[in-house]
Every structure is written in structure tokens, then in C-alpha cells.
Design an enzyme around this catalytic site. Structure first.
Site, PDB file in Angstrom:
ATOM      1  CB  THR A 199      -4.321  -5.796 -17.756  1.00 41.76           C
ATOM      2  OG1 THR A 199      -3.591  -4.997 -18.677  1.00 41.76           O
ATOM      3  CG2 THR A 199      -4.882  -6.900 -18.516  1.00 41.76           C
ATOM      4  CB  VAL A 228      -2.232  -3.682 -30.560  1.00 43.57           C
ATOM      5  CG1 VAL A 228      -3.002  -4.949 -30.170  1.00 43.57           C
ATOM      6  CG2 VAL A 228      -3.283  -2.811 -31.341  1.00 43.57           C
ATOM      7  N   GLY A 229      -1.294  -3.886 -27.178  1.00 43.64           N
ATOM      8  CA  GLY A 229      -0.508  -4.776 -26.235  1.00 43.64           C
ATOM      9  C   GLY A 229      -0.731  -6.186 -26.521  1.00 43.64           C
ATOM     10  CG  ASP A 230       0.159  -8.566 -23.232  1.00 42.88           C
ATOM     11  OD1 ASP A 230      -0.240  -7.296 -23.178  1.00 42.88           O
ATOM     12  OD2 ASP A 230       0.577  -9.222 -22.193  1.00 42.88           O
ATOM     13  N   GLY A 253       3.246  -5.482 -22.029  1.00 41.99           N
ATOM     14  CA  GLY A 253       2.914  -6.352 -23.120  1.00 41.99           C
ATOM     15  C   GLY A 253       3.682  -6.832 -24.188  1.00 41.99           C
TER      16      GLY A 253
HETATM   17  N1  ASP Z   1      -0.683  -6.156 -20.765  1.00 42.23           N
HETATM   18  C1  ASP Z   1      -0.882  -4.673 -20.880  1.00 42.23           C
HETATM   19  C2  ASP Z   1      -0.720  -4.197 -22.163  1.00 42.23           C
HETATM   20  O1  ASP Z   1       0.693  -4.138 -22.248  1.00 42.23           O
HETATM   21  C3  ASP Z   1      -0.794  -3.615 -19.953  1.00 42.23           C
HETATM   22  C4  ASP Z   1      -0.740  -3.927 -18.370  1.00 42.23           C
HETATM   23  O2  ASP Z   1      -0.996  -5.153 -18.026  1.00 42.23           O
HETATM   24  O3  ASP Z   1      -0.409  -3.259 -17.576  1.00 42.23           O
HETATM   25  O4  ASP Z   1      -1.349  -3.379 -22.871  1.00 42.23           O
END
Ligand code: ASP
Length: 350
Positions: A199, A228-230, A253
């Protein structure tokens, strides 16, 4: 860097009995170059963001709004086919379809926009900004987000590169021996380590003290479609308060969503913690709440996942901290663009 000694903590009256035990676990970057700077411009980003911090700083110096600057920075990473965690070339969901999440937040107007599960559009961060500016909403998802992007002239493209497709196919073929998919005979040869996170978060403060941020991602590789992630969630993957500072995240996330991580970091900064301390305090909280989810813990009761927070404050001080040692982040302080080690909560054992 101005070190914050234990005595300083006591003097400030910031630490409780429980906090004292925790403090000894913190791994501050004592003695390292970090954290002290008078005002902007400053740009920070996750480790994959060196070209983003470079670009954003060039634009800040020309007087461009900090949100436009960080978006232009992360667009370089969204467009990069070799980054497996962001935009074009990102790893797909379990059905082989790339679904992108992004959010932006603008300090001077305290406004934000996000898109989630967006397919076929390379630059979700640009769409997120349009959600902020051209709608009365904060978050659009899936089909609605795609239609909105197309209404604004974005062209649909296939975001799945051959490299990402081959990694996905290998994942699918090796997932189970109770289905009809076989990996090729020479499978062990060049299977990439795909369960990494990826990300980009990028935060900036300009010379007037205005703050903005963006987070953009293809999310968890091989996720359930629609997950859906963070990253697109304001308060989790990104938060900006123009009076205080900004924070963003990369990593697991779900753990961040359950703790409103970026909002928490900003609130710790509001209480007087430095950006690095605020990131560590938030990780400490997440490590604590994760104890209620034993399947995520190692045998010593520590979260097995990685999660990193990045933060900067109104004075232009910056910092980042990760659940585990070994992480780095990108910083451009107006003179030098470089990677710096993140502080951490737990030391990785060899
Ligand atoms: N935070 C992102 C999510 O959970 C993934 C990541 O940063 O690797 O979608």
C-alpha cells in the site's frame, strides 16, 4: 532528535501505571536522525514511496496544494506495474480481478473522499479526490464508484499484469489438493513471496502549515471479492486534522479497522505525544486488543501480522512505527529524500 526520557514522561504526567510497563517495550529511534523540524515543507510515505515523496516535495516547493502534491506523488506508484500492492499491477482478489481502495483527506477544508473495491481504474486516489470535491459524500464503493469515475471521464483498463496474474494463478493452483487445479511441475522455482502487504500512504505539510494525506492500495492479495481494507476508511487508513497533524497506515487492514488507527495516532499527537510516540502508543493499543483474537498471536502472545503507522504534526515533526522491527519509511524534509528506519513495538527474532 530530542530524546524523551522516562523522566520527561513522568514530568509531563502522561504515563499511567499500566503505561510504565509498556514504555519499556517501546523501541524509540533514540539517537537517530528524525523527528525535529520547524514547520513544513515535509513529505513522508511508506517504504515504497521514495519517488512519491520526491515528486510531492517538488510540487510543494512550487506552491501546489499539499493534497494535489501527495496525489501526484502516489500516482507514480499507482502507475508502476512492478508495485504489486498498489494500482496497476496490484495483486488481484481470489477471482483474479484487481480491486482498488483509496482515500484522500485535506486539512484546510477538513474534507475527505474515498473509493473502495474499484475495478478497472488505475488511479483510485484521483477518483477519491473527486468524491471529496464533486459530491456531498465521503465514500463510494464498487459499481457506483466505477460509474462515478466513468462519468468524470476515467477510462476502464485491464489492471492485471501478467506478473500479477501468474502469481495469482500459482496461489490458486497450490491452495488445496482437494480441487482440480495443478501447479506446473517446476513450481518451486520462482514462486514469489506473495503474502506481503503493499500500500502507499503519503502525508505532507507545506510551508504555510497546511496538511494533507492519501492512502492507496490493491488491498489484501486474493481477498474475498468486495473486501474493503483500512486504506479507504477515514480514521483507519488515513486521518488529517489541520490543527494537529496527519497519520496513515500500511499493513493488516482488519487490525487497523478494529482500532481506528490513524484517528488514534492523531489524537495521541493532540495530547502532546510526538509523531513516533503516537504511532507506538496506537500499536500498543492494537497489540492489546488483538489478545482477544488468539489465532492472530504468536506463542508469546504478540500479533503475528505487520502494521505500520506514519505521522507528522503541525510543527513538521515526523515519525513512523511498526509492529515489528525492520520496517522503513520515506522522508523528504525539503533538502534530502531518504529512507529512515521505523520505530517498532517488537523485535523480530532471527
Ligand atoms: N492495509 C491494506 C489493506 O488491508 C494492505 C496493506 O497495506 O498491505 O487493505
Amino acid at each position: 532528535m530530542k530524546k524523551l526520557s522516562r523522566r520527561d514522561f513522568f514530568k509531563k504526567g502522561l504515563i499511567t501505571g499500566a503505561g510504565i510497563a509498556i514504555l519499556s517495550k517501546f523501541n524509540f529511534l533514540q539517537g537517530k536522525e528524525i523527528d525535529r523540524k520547524k514547520g513544513g515543507p515535509v513529505v513522508i510515505a511508506s517504504r515504497n514511496g521514495l519517488k512519491a515523496t520526491q515528486k510531492a516535495m517538488e510540487l510543494l516547493k512550487k506552491g501546489v496544494d499539499p493534497l494535489d502534491a501527495v496525489i501526484a506523488g502516489v500516482n507514480l506508484v499507482e502507475n508502476d506495474p512492478n508495485d504489486l500492492g498498489v494500482g496497476y499491477g496490484g495483486l488481484p482478489n481470489e477471482e483474479g480481478i484487481v480491486e482498488l481502495d483509496a482515500s484522500v483527506m485535506h486539512g484546510p477544508t477538513h474534507n475527505a473522499g474515498g473509493v473502495a473495491s474499484l475495478r478497472n481504474i488505475k488511479n483510485p486516489s484521483k477518483v477519491a479526490k473527486l468524491v471529496m470535491e464533486r459530491t456531498d459524500h465521503v465514500l463510494l464503493v464498487g459499481e457506483g464508484a466505477l460509474r462515478f469515475a466513468k462519468a468524470h471521464g476515467f477510462k476502464e483498463e485491464n489492471l492485471l499484469t501478467d506478473r500479477a496474474r501468474e502469481i495469482w494463478l500459482r496461489w490458486k493452483e497450490t491452495l488445496s489438493d482437494r480441487d482440480d487445479w495443478f501447479p506446473p511441475k517446476e513450481v518451486e522455482k520462482e514462486l514469489e513471496e506473495v503474502f506481503h502487504h503493499g500500500t502507499i500512504n503519503c502525508l505532507a505539510i507545506d510551508s504555510k502549515g497546511n496538511i494533507a494525506g492519501v492512502t492507496t492500495t490493491s488491498g489484501l492479495p486474493f481477498k474475498i471479492p468486495g473486501r474493503v481494507g483500512d486504506s479507504p476508511i477515514i480514521g483507519a487508513g488515513l486521518y488529517v486534522d489541520n490543527d494537529v497533524g496527519a497519520a496513515g497506515s500500511t499493513g493488516r487492514g482488519e487490525a487497523n479497522l478494529l482500532n481506528c488507527g490513524s484517528f488514534t495516532v492523531v489524537e495521541f499527537m493532540r495530547k502532546g505525544y510526538s509523531p513516533e510516540e503516537a504511532c507506538l502508543k496506537t500499536l500498543e493499543r492494537i497489540a492489546y486488543t488483538t489478545k482477544k483474537q488468539p489465532y492472530l498471536l504468536d506463542r508469546k502472545g504478540r500479533p503475528k501480522f505487520s502494521l505500520t503507522f506514519y505521522a507528522l504534526n503541525k510543527k513538521g515533526e515526523f515519525g513512523a512505527a511498526s509492529m515489528w522491527s525492520g520496517a522503513k519509511f520515506a522522508v523528504h524534509d525539503g533538502t534530502k529524500n531518504r529512507l529512515i528506519e521505523c520505530a517498532y513495538l517488537f523485535k523480530r527474532e532471527k
